[in-house]
Design an enzyme around this catalytic site. Structure first.
Site, PDB file in Angstrom:
ATOM      1  N   LYS A  66      -7.999  -1.498   6.161  1.00  0.00           N
ATOM      2  CA  LYS A  66      -8.974  -2.157   5.282  1.00  0.00           C
ATOM      3  C   LYS A  66     -10.386  -1.953   5.801  1.00  0.00           C
ATOM      4  O   LYS A  66     -11.317  -1.764   5.035  1.00  0.00           O
ATOM      5  CB  LYS A  66      -8.677  -3.654   5.251  1.00  0.00           C
ATOM      6  CG  LYS A  66      -7.797  -4.069   4.115  1.00  0.00           C
ATOM      7  CD  LYS A  66      -7.855  -5.565   4.016  1.00  0.00           C
ATOM      8  CE  LYS A  66      -6.951  -6.107   2.951  1.00  0.00           C
ATOM      9  NZ  LYS A  66      -6.804  -7.555   3.081  1.00  0.00           N
TER      10      LYS A  66
ATOM     11  N   HIS B  52       4.112   1.542   2.212  1.00  0.00           N
ATOM     12  CA  HIS B  52       5.321   0.864   1.727  1.00  0.00           C
ATOM     13  C   HIS B  52       5.953   1.670   0.593  1.00  0.00           C
ATOM     14  O   HIS B  52       7.166   1.812   0.502  1.00  0.00           O
ATOM     15  CB  HIS B  52       4.985  -0.546   1.241  1.00  0.00           C
ATOM     16  CG  HIS B  52       4.205  -1.350   2.237  1.00  0.00           C
ATOM     17  ND1 HIS B  52       2.958  -1.856   1.966  1.00  0.00           N
ATOM     18  CD2 HIS B  52       4.477  -1.686   3.517  1.00  0.00           C
ATOM     19  CE1 HIS B  52       2.505  -2.494   3.036  1.00  0.00           C
ATOM     20  NE2 HIS B  52       3.413  -2.399   3.994  1.00  0.00           N
TER      21      HIS B  52
ATOM     22  N   HIS C  57      -2.924  -3.218  16.636  1.00  0.00           N
ATOM     23  CA  HIS C  57      -3.743  -4.138  15.850  1.00  0.00           C
ATOM     24  C   HIS C  57      -5.116  -4.408  16.448  1.00  0.00           C
ATOM     25  O   HIS C  57      -5.930  -5.114  15.844  1.00  0.00           O
ATOM     26  CB  HIS C  57      -2.971  -5.446  15.611  1.00  0.00           C
ATOM     27  CG  HIS C  57      -1.751  -5.243  14.784  1.00  0.00           C
ATOM     28  ND1 HIS C  57      -0.521  -4.961  15.337  1.00  0.00           N
ATOM     29  CD2 HIS C  57      -1.592  -5.194  13.441  1.00  0.00           C
ATOM     30  CE1 HIS C  57       0.350  -4.784  14.353  1.00  0.00           C
ATOM     31  NE2 HIS C  57      -0.274  -4.912  13.203  1.00  0.00           N
TER      32      HIS C  57
ATOM     33  N   HIS D 114       0.838  -1.198   0.000  1.00  0.00           N
ATOM     34  CA  HIS D 114       0.000   0.000   0.000  1.00  0.00           C
ATOM     35  C   HIS D 114       0.875   1.252   0.000  1.00  0.00           C
ATOM     36  O   HIS D 114       2.109   1.175  -0.077  1.00  0.00           O
ATOM     37  CB  HIS D 114      -0.995  -0.021   1.166  1.00  0.00           C
ATOM     38  CG  HIS D 114      -0.368  -0.085   2.536  1.00  0.00           C
ATOM     39  ND1 HIS D 114       0.541   0.836   2.975  1.00  0.00           N
ATOM     40  CD2 HIS D 114      -0.529  -0.976   3.551  1.00  0.00           C
ATOM     41  CE1 HIS D 114       0.903   0.540   4.200  1.00  0.00           C
ATOM     42  NE2 HIS D 114       0.284  -0.569   4.584  1.00  0.00           N
TER      43      HIS D 114
ATOM     44  N   CYS E 102       2.059  -7.590  15.105  1.00  0.00           N
ATOM     45  CA  CYS E 102       3.366  -6.899  15.249  1.00  0.00           C
ATOM     46  C   CYS E 102       4.520  -7.880  15.074  1.00  0.00           C
ATOM     47  O   CYS E 102       5.655  -7.466  14.922  1.00  0.00           O
ATOM     48  CB  CYS E 102       3.541  -6.306  16.646  1.00  0.00           C
ATOM     49  SG  CYS E 102       2.325  -5.139  17.198  1.00  0.00           S
TER      50      CYS E 102
ATOM     51  N   LYS F  56      -5.993   6.360  10.300  1.00  0.00           N
ATOM     52  CA  LYS F  56      -4.999   5.347  10.013  1.00  0.00           C
ATOM     53  C   LYS F  56      -5.481   4.555   8.792  1.00  0.00           C
ATOM     54  O   LYS F  56      -6.674   4.270   8.678  1.00  0.00           O
ATOM     55  CB  LYS F  56      -4.909   4.417  11.230  1.00  0.00           C
ATOM     56  CG  LYS F  56      -3.727   3.535  11.186  1.00  0.00           C
ATOM     57  CD  LYS F  56      -3.628   2.623  12.373  1.00  0.00           C
ATOM     58  CE  LYS F  56      -2.658   1.541  11.959  1.00  0.00           C
ATOM     59  NZ  LYS F  56      -2.402   0.527  12.862  1.00  0.00           N
TER      60      LYS F  56
ATOM     61  N   CYS G 205       1.861 -10.672  19.946  1.00  0.00           N
ATOM     62  CA  CYS G 205       0.940 -10.131  18.930  1.00  0.00           C
ATOM     63  C   CYS G 205       1.449 -10.538  17.555  1.00  0.00           C
ATOM     64  O   CYS G 205       2.533 -10.120  17.146  1.00  0.00           O
ATOM     65  CB  CYS G 205       0.825  -8.611  19.022  1.00  0.00           C
ATOM     66  SG  CYS G 205      -0.128  -7.944  17.633  1.00  0.00           S
TER      67      CYS G 205
ATOM     68  N   CYS H  44      -3.641  -5.249  21.759  1.00  0.00           N
ATOM     69  CA  CYS H  44      -2.491  -4.579  21.156  1.00  0.00           C
ATOM     70  C   CYS H  44      -2.988  -3.234  20.625  1.00  0.00           C
ATOM     71  O   CYS H  44      -3.964  -3.189  19.880  1.00  0.00           O
ATOM     72  CB  CYS H  44      -1.937  -5.431  20.017  1.00  0.00           C
ATOM     73  SG  CYS H  44      -0.963  -4.473  18.841  1.00  0.00           S
TER      74      CYS H  44
HETATM   75  N1  MSP Z   1       8.790  -6.798   7.878  1.00  0.00           N
HETATM   76  C1  MSP Z   1       8.938  -5.712   8.785  1.00  0.00           C
HETATM   77  C2  MSP Z   1      10.246  -4.986   8.548  1.00  0.00           C
HETATM   78  C3  MSP Z   1      11.480  -5.806   8.631  1.00  0.00           C
HETATM   79  S1  MSP Z   1      12.890  -4.893   8.205  1.00  0.00           S
HETATM   80  C4  MSP Z   1      14.176  -5.823   8.654  1.00  0.00           C
HETATM   81  C5  MSP Z   1       7.774  -4.752   8.618  1.00  0.00           C
HETATM   82  N2  MSP Z   1       7.123  -4.811   7.454  1.00  0.00           N
HETATM   83  S2  MSP Z   1       5.832  -3.922   7.054  1.00  0.00           S
HETATM   84  O1  MSP Z   1       5.351  -4.475   5.820  1.00  0.00           O
HETATM   85  O2  MSP Z   1       4.935  -3.849   8.118  1.00  0.00           O
HETATM   86  O3  MSP Z   1       6.407  -2.523   6.672  1.00  0.00           O
HETATM   87  C6  MSP Z   1       6.553  -1.521   7.610  1.00  0.00           C
HETATM   88  C7  MSP Z   1       7.131  -0.296   6.937  1.00  0.00           C
HETATM   89  O4  MSP Z   1       6.252   0.184   5.897  1.00  0.00           O
HETATM   90  C8  MSP Z   1       7.263   0.878   7.871  1.00  0.00           C
HETATM   91  O5  MSP Z   1       8.416   0.812   8.667  1.00  0.00           O
HETATM   92  C9  MSP Z   1       7.307   2.026   6.886  1.00  0.00           C
HETATM   93  O6  MSP Z   1       8.564   2.051   6.270  1.00  0.00           O
HETATM   94  C10 MSP Z   1       6.268   1.602   5.865  1.00  0.00           C
HETATM   95  N3  MSP Z   1       4.930   2.080   6.223  1.00  0.00           N
HETATM   96  C11 MSP Z   1       3.811   1.309   6.355  1.00  0.00           C
HETATM   97  N4  MSP Z   1       2.746   2.101   6.627  1.00  0.00           N
HETATM   98  C12 MSP Z   1       3.136   3.381   6.709  1.00  0.00           C
HETATM   99  C13 MSP Z   1       2.490   4.600   6.946  1.00  0.00           C
HETATM  100  N5  MSP Z   1       1.199   4.679   7.171  1.00  0.00           N
HETATM  101  N6  MSP Z   1       3.249   5.726   6.954  1.00  0.00           N
HETATM  102  C14 MSP Z   1       4.603   5.699   6.692  1.00  0.00           C
HETATM  103  N7  MSP Z   1       5.242   4.568   6.463  1.00  0.00           N
HETATM  104  C15 MSP Z   1       4.548   3.395   6.488  1.00  0.00           C
HETATM  105  O7  MSP Z   1       7.521  -3.984   9.518  1.00  0.00           O
END
Ligand code: MSP
Length: 504
Positions: free
Chosen positions: A299, A22, A147, A19, A130, A296, A127, A144
């Site tokens: 879905k 990322h 979540h 999304h 997380c 936030k 969790c 949590c």
């Molecule tokens: N798999 C772990 C990371 C392991 S790194 C060794 C993880 N993955 S995640 O798919 O949940 O991705 C989290 C990352 O996505 C966040 O740290 C950030 O970089 C990005 N973001 C996800 N949602 C976001 C927002 N709403 N706003 C900004 N960044 C966001 O955690």
């Protein structure tokens, strides 16, 4: 001497499709990677997917797929999104890659050899959302806070990492900026964590099947976070016979991530690296978290933005622009999806696009060849552009990418105003010299703008420079030369081209 620059994004969980969040971190990393290549650094830009653990296994089960099948499908959605967004990563690591498994096993073995691991039992709350253990204190109404689900009560044998043995050293490294953490508020937050009790953490899970087996005890898998963090070294060949990249690029020059996962990166990861006798990351930068229309992204609320839709509607460069320019990098912010059209029109269609098409049209209409050899620059404009470069660079070095972009767009604004004030079409025939001066200045400003936006909007930069027949020659030039004010002949081949950003 050529500097190396190793930059990473988090590897993203494949429990669901990518999304906007990322895309946000990945585009930012891409901009910095492109900038560092641009200034001549030898860049290694890594991203990838985090595929093990209970969360992914559960998601696969829900749709009746094997974890591997499921991971292949979702991981491919990430690579195709990165293609669509023109992400210039040098490598894409998947934690299900064999090369990763080899390196991750080697890494945990090293921790054990260093006597940084002990066997214990864990009883507590986990969790899956997380993928971490929570304390009672962290729960809100027994759930949590992120979540909104009750964590699972877990009781199992685990291997633990002796964080207490390394925490002091990590704290010192952060205090001395040997591990530089930014922005400042996140650095203080991290330093604050050392004042509380930092518990030793588990590096394995007993009741999770989907993972990499602990090499000395196959009844356990490596905890998904230890598995995931090690991607930053396994992608460089750590633990394999081909570790040239590891020797060349480690340690990381910049780990980029959302602030949600800062503790893992700023505390756990350096501690484990110290135990394994490896260098620690030089710089960790946490981007802020954004909400969509004040909420936030979720879905359930139905406000999840698929970056692919933005690419389809606005094109790749404009999608990058819209995603990155919403709020200052490093701070939290809100994305207002209904404003995208307005922002697209104001900045790209009416701003940059219009500037390029107006100047092109004027140049093609007016025959300025006879002005050749005249003084073709305005000192004030040169000063303005030189200053813009200074600011642009300063902001880039500080990772304030949105500020660099703003600086660039202030030149766009200036150039559009310059046209309105000087009215070159009125000068033509009356004061050809001045007319030529204005147009030459404008083309030269556009050339500078094109190079400044190059890390942000790479296709647009190339299109503009191609339109002015500059790309072939210019793209071979060094950064130091590109950013210098240049005089050019008035027989420049200018092509009429399609509007860069047709109004929406
Ligand atoms: N798999 C772990 C990371 C392991 S790194 C060794 C993880 N993955 S995640 O798919 O949940 O991705 C989290 C990352 O996505 C966040 O740290 C950030 O970089 C990005 N973001 C996800 N949602 C976001 C927002 N709403 N706003 C900004 N960044 C966001 O955690």
């Amino acid at each position: 001497m050529i500097k190396k620059f190793y930059i990473t994004t988090p590897i993203y969980y494949v429990n669901d499709k990518p999304h906007l969040g990322h895309a946000y971190t990945t585009i930012a990393a891409d901009i910095l990677a492109r900038y560092h290549r641009f200034i001549g650094d030898e860049v290694f830009f890594l991203t990838g997917t985090d595929e093990h653990g209970a969360k992914v296994a559960k998601s696969a089960e829900k749709v009746g797929k094997t974890p591997k099948q499921f991971c292949d499908e979702i991981s491919a959605l990430y690579t195709s999104l990165w293609d669509a967004l023109n992400i210039s990563n040098n490598d894409f690591i998947r934690t299900t890659d064999q090369r990763h498994e080899i390196g991750a096993k080697k890494f945990i073995e090293k921790l054990r050899e260093a006597d940084a691991i002990y066997e214990g039992s864990y009883e507590g709350l986990y969790c899956t959302g997380c993928e971490k253990f929570l304390t009672e204190k962290e729960l809100v109404d027994g759930k949590c806070p992120d979540h909104k689900i009750c964590p699972d009560k877990i009781s199992e044998k685990n291997y633990f990492f002796k964080l207490d043995k390394y925490a002091k050293k990590v704290q010192e490294l952060i205090e001395k900026d040997k591990i530089k953490i930014e922005p400042e508020n996140i650095r203080s937050e991290v330093l604050g964590l050392f004042k509380q009790e930092l518990e030793n953490f588990s590096v394995s899970r007993e009741k999770v099947a989907w993972g990499i087996k602990v090499p000395w005890d196959e009844s356990q898998v490596i905890y998904v976070w230890v598995d995931a963090l090690s991607n930053y070294i396994t992608a460089l060949g750590y633990g394999s016979s081909n570790d040239a990249n590891f020797k060349k690029y480690w340690p990381t020059d910049l780990h980029l991530m959302g602030k949600d996962i800062i503790k893992f990166h700023a505390i756990y990861w350096p501690a484990m690296l110290l135990a394994a006798k490896l260098a620690v990351p030089k710089h960790i930068f946490a981007n802020g978290y954004f909400t969509v229309n004040g909420q936030k992204m979720s879905k359930t609320i139905g406000n999840v933005i698929d970056p692919n839709d933005l690419v389809k509607k606005y094109g790749s460069d404009a999608a990058r622009f819209l995603i990155i320019s919403q709020f200052p990098f490093g701070q939290d912010g809100d994305v207002k999806a209904e404003k995208f059209d307005e922002q697209f029109n104001a900045n790209l269609a009416n701003g940059l696009g219009n500037l390029v098409s107006r100047v092109t049209a004027m140049y093609l209409k007016l025959d300025l060849k006879k002005c050749k050899g005249k003084v073709l620059e305005n000192k004030e404009v040169v000063r303005l552009v030189t200053n813009a470069w200074k600011n642009y660079e300063k902001f880039m070095e500080e990772n304030k990418i949105d500020q660099s972009l703003k600086t660039t767009f202030s030149l766009v604004k200036f150039a559009n105003e310059y046209i309105s004030v000087e009215k070159p079409w009125e000068l033509f025939g009356k004061d050809d010299e001045k007319c030529a001066l204005v147009l030459c200045n404008l083309i030269e400003i556009i050339r500078h703008i094109a190079w400044m936006i190059y890390p942000f909007l790479p296709e647009t930069a190339e299109n503009i420079l191609t339109q002015f027949s500059m790309w072939d020659e210019e793209s071979k030039l060094e950064y130091a030369k590109l950013k210098k004010w240049k005089r050019f002949d008035l027989d420049l081949q200018v092509k009429k081209a399609q509007a860069l950003f047709p109004r929406i």
